[in-house]
Every structure is written in C-alpha cells, then in structure tokens.
Design an enzyme around this catalytic site. Structure first.
Site, PDB file in Angstrom:
ATOM      1  N   ASN A   9      -1.413  -9.369  -9.773  1.00  0.00           N
ATOM      2  CA  ASN A   9      -1.054 -10.084 -11.001  1.00  0.00           C
ATOM      3  C   ASN A   9      -0.770 -11.529 -10.592  1.00  0.00           C
ATOM      4  OD1 ASN A   9       0.042 -11.141 -13.307  1.00  0.00           O
ATOM      5  ND2 ASN A   9       1.921  -9.915 -13.245  1.00  0.00           N
ATOM      6  N   HIS A  94       4.082  -6.621 -19.703  1.00  0.00           N
ATOM      7  CA  HIS A  94       4.793  -7.109 -18.518  1.00  0.00           C
ATOM      8  C   HIS A  94       6.177  -7.600 -18.935  1.00  0.00           C
ATOM      9  CE1 HIS A  94       5.919  -9.484 -15.045  1.00  0.00           C
ATOM     10  NE2 HIS A  94       5.059  -8.754 -14.366  1.00  0.00           N
ATOM     11  N   GLU A  96       7.808 -10.093 -18.200  1.00  0.00           N
ATOM     12  CA  GLU A  96       7.885 -11.524 -18.538  1.00  0.00           C
ATOM     13  C   GLU A  96       7.419 -11.755 -19.977  1.00  0.00           C
ATOM     14  OE1 GLU A  96       5.703 -12.887 -15.108  1.00  0.00           O
ATOM     15  OE2 GLU A  96       7.362 -12.218 -13.838  1.00  0.00           O
TER      16      GLU A  96
HETATM   17  P1  PGA Z   1       6.232  -9.521  -7.530  1.00  0.00           P
HETATM   18  O1  PGA Z   1       5.715  -9.380  -9.061  1.00  0.00           O
HETATM   19  O2  PGA Z   1       5.322  -8.687  -6.686  1.00  0.00           O
HETATM   20  O3  PGA Z   1       6.134 -10.981  -7.224  1.00  0.00           O
HETATM   21  O4  PGA Z   1       7.637  -9.012  -7.509  1.00  0.00           O
HETATM   22  C1  PGA Z   1       5.230  -8.175  -9.550  1.00  0.00           C
HETATM   23  C2  PGA Z   1       4.878  -8.325 -11.010  1.00  0.00           C
HETATM   24  O5  PGA Z   1       5.594  -9.026 -11.743  1.00  0.00           O
HETATM   25  O6  PGA Z   1       3.878  -7.746 -11.488  1.00  0.00           O
END
Ligand code: PGA
Length: 250
Positions: A9, A94, A96
């Site tokens: 991602n 996600h 976010e």
């Molecule tokens: P990270 O992010 O591996 O940087 O913790 C994972 C994600 O948000 O899909």
C-alpha cells in the site's frame, strides 16, 4: 490450502521516476518461490503500473474506489475506471480513509460491492484503535466492521480479501505479536464461517501494521495469517521482496 498474498500500500507516496525504479526492482527480484504479490498505487499512477507490469507476476490495484457507478461525484474514481487499467485489487476501508474521510462501515461495504460488480477483488480493512484495544473492544469493533461488509457481499464472500490492521500498529513501528494478530484473524474467520461455512476457510486474511522483513515470517507462520498489507516497507524494493519471499516458506 490458502496461498499467501503480499500487497504493498503505497499510500500518497511516489512519483513517475521513483515508481519506475521501484516497480522494476520488485519485478526483477520476483522468482517462483514467493507469495502472490501486488502493489496498490495512487490512482494517477495506475497507467504506469499497467505499462510496467504487464506480463509480470506482480499485480496492481488502487487504494480506494467510489461506491457510485458514475456521474456527478467530483473527485471520485469508479470501479469501472480502475478496471480500465486492469487493476486486480482495490483497498477499501483503510483506517486512514475511515479516520480522515469519515467513512462508515456501511460505505465501506458499498465500496466492496462496487469493486465486486466490476470484477475487482476488494481488500477490506478492519482494525481497532489503541483506545478500543485498551477498552477491550477489539473483537466488537472488528466484528461490526466486517459484519457490515458480510451483509452486503452475500454469496460473494469467496471473492474478497480481508486485512486486519490494528490502527495503533500502522506506521508506528509497533507490531501486533503473532499471537495477538492470530487471535483476531481466527475470530474474523469464525465470523465468516457463521456467514458461509463452506467458503470461509478459503478467504485470505492479511495482517497489516508495521510488517517488515524482520517480523514477516513469524507473522505469516500463524495458521490464519495469509499474507500482509505493507505500507512503509513496500516503498523499498529489497524490503518488499524480502516480505514476499518470507511468504513462501510457510
Ligand atoms: P505500515 O502500513 O506497514 O506502514 O504500518 C500498513 C498500512 O497502513 O496498510
């Protein structure tokens, strides 16, 4: 037996120049032994992924999709548009998106359906915040998030991928222990089995949240951890490849 799947991602990172070398580096390092793999790029770079990865083992996809099929939705990108660039996957829900764009589980479910209708595989993300974990609400939170999706995807459960991403582990360097992650993954699979006992055993459940070369093998050795959704470590070809290869030895 479920195959392992490792998905990068990229989030809002990259440029034409840096993507070109990252994609070339990953494609070059893939060999027959790794997990299945894909990168989820920002929408403007999907054409670049399609051109660079055509015929390679690395698949590609998007990080979000509209729940709508088309029309007056300024700024949105439809599943059919993603299909035009031969995307295989799209991430939905996600944390976010849930946190910064107030996406509800109901909207996430509609996005998953829009993806399925266009022939894409939605990667449905669920996960609890630190406050929710400390309040012992983890199982309730992820059950509600997944439940909303199960209600809408119905018989197409076998066409989705689930990703468990504890919010407190994303981009923080804090990883759930393999046992902690496995416990949640097993719960998610049991919930899917309540919905459809025949297909639940075949649904891939990825772990995401600071997965890196050092911890990937141990995480993916757990019985219900079928791969990873990788943020930071997907931006370096060597790290991403190491995780893909870690997925082959379990
Ligand atoms: P990270 O992010 O591996 O940087 O913790 C994972 C994600 O948000 O899909």
């Amino acid at each position: 037996m479920r195959r392992k799947l490792v998905v990068g991602n990229w989030k809002m990172n990259g440029s034409l120049a840096s993507n070109a070398s990252l994609l070339a580096g990953i494609a070059e390092g893939l060999n027959g032994t790794g997990a299945d793999s894909a990168v989820c790029a920002p929408a403007p770079y999907l054409a670049q992924c399609q051109a660079a990865l055509q015929g390679s083992k690395l698949a590609w996809g998007a990080q979000d999709v509209s729940a709508q099929a088309g029309g007056a939705y300024t700024g949105e990108v439809s599943a059919a548009m993603l299909g035009d660039f031969a995307c295989r996957f799209v991430i939905v829900g996600h944390s976010e998106r849930r946190a910064y764009h107030a996406e509800s589980s109901e909207l996430v479910a509609k996005k998953a359906v829009a993806a399925l209708d266009a022939g894409l595989t939605p990667i449905v993300c669920v996960g609890e915040t630190l406050a929710e974990r400390e309040a012992e609400q983890t199982f309730v939170v992820v059950r509600n998030q997944l439940g909303a999706v199960l209600a809408l995807v119905g018989e197409r459960l076998n066409k989705i991928v689930v990703a468990y991403e504890p919010v407190w582990a994303i981009g923080t360097g804090k990883t759930a222990t393999p046992e902690m992650a496995q416990e949640v993954h097993a719960r998610l699979r049991a919930q899917m089995a309540e919905h459809n006992a025949i297909v639940a055993g075949g649904v891939q459940i990825l772990y995401g949240g600071s997965m890196k070369p050092e911890n990937a093998r141990e995480l993916m050795a757990q019985p219900d951890i079928d791969g990873g959704l990788i943020g930071g470590a997907a931006l370096k070809a060597a790290d991403f490849l190491a995780i893909i290869h870690a997925g082959s030895s379990n």
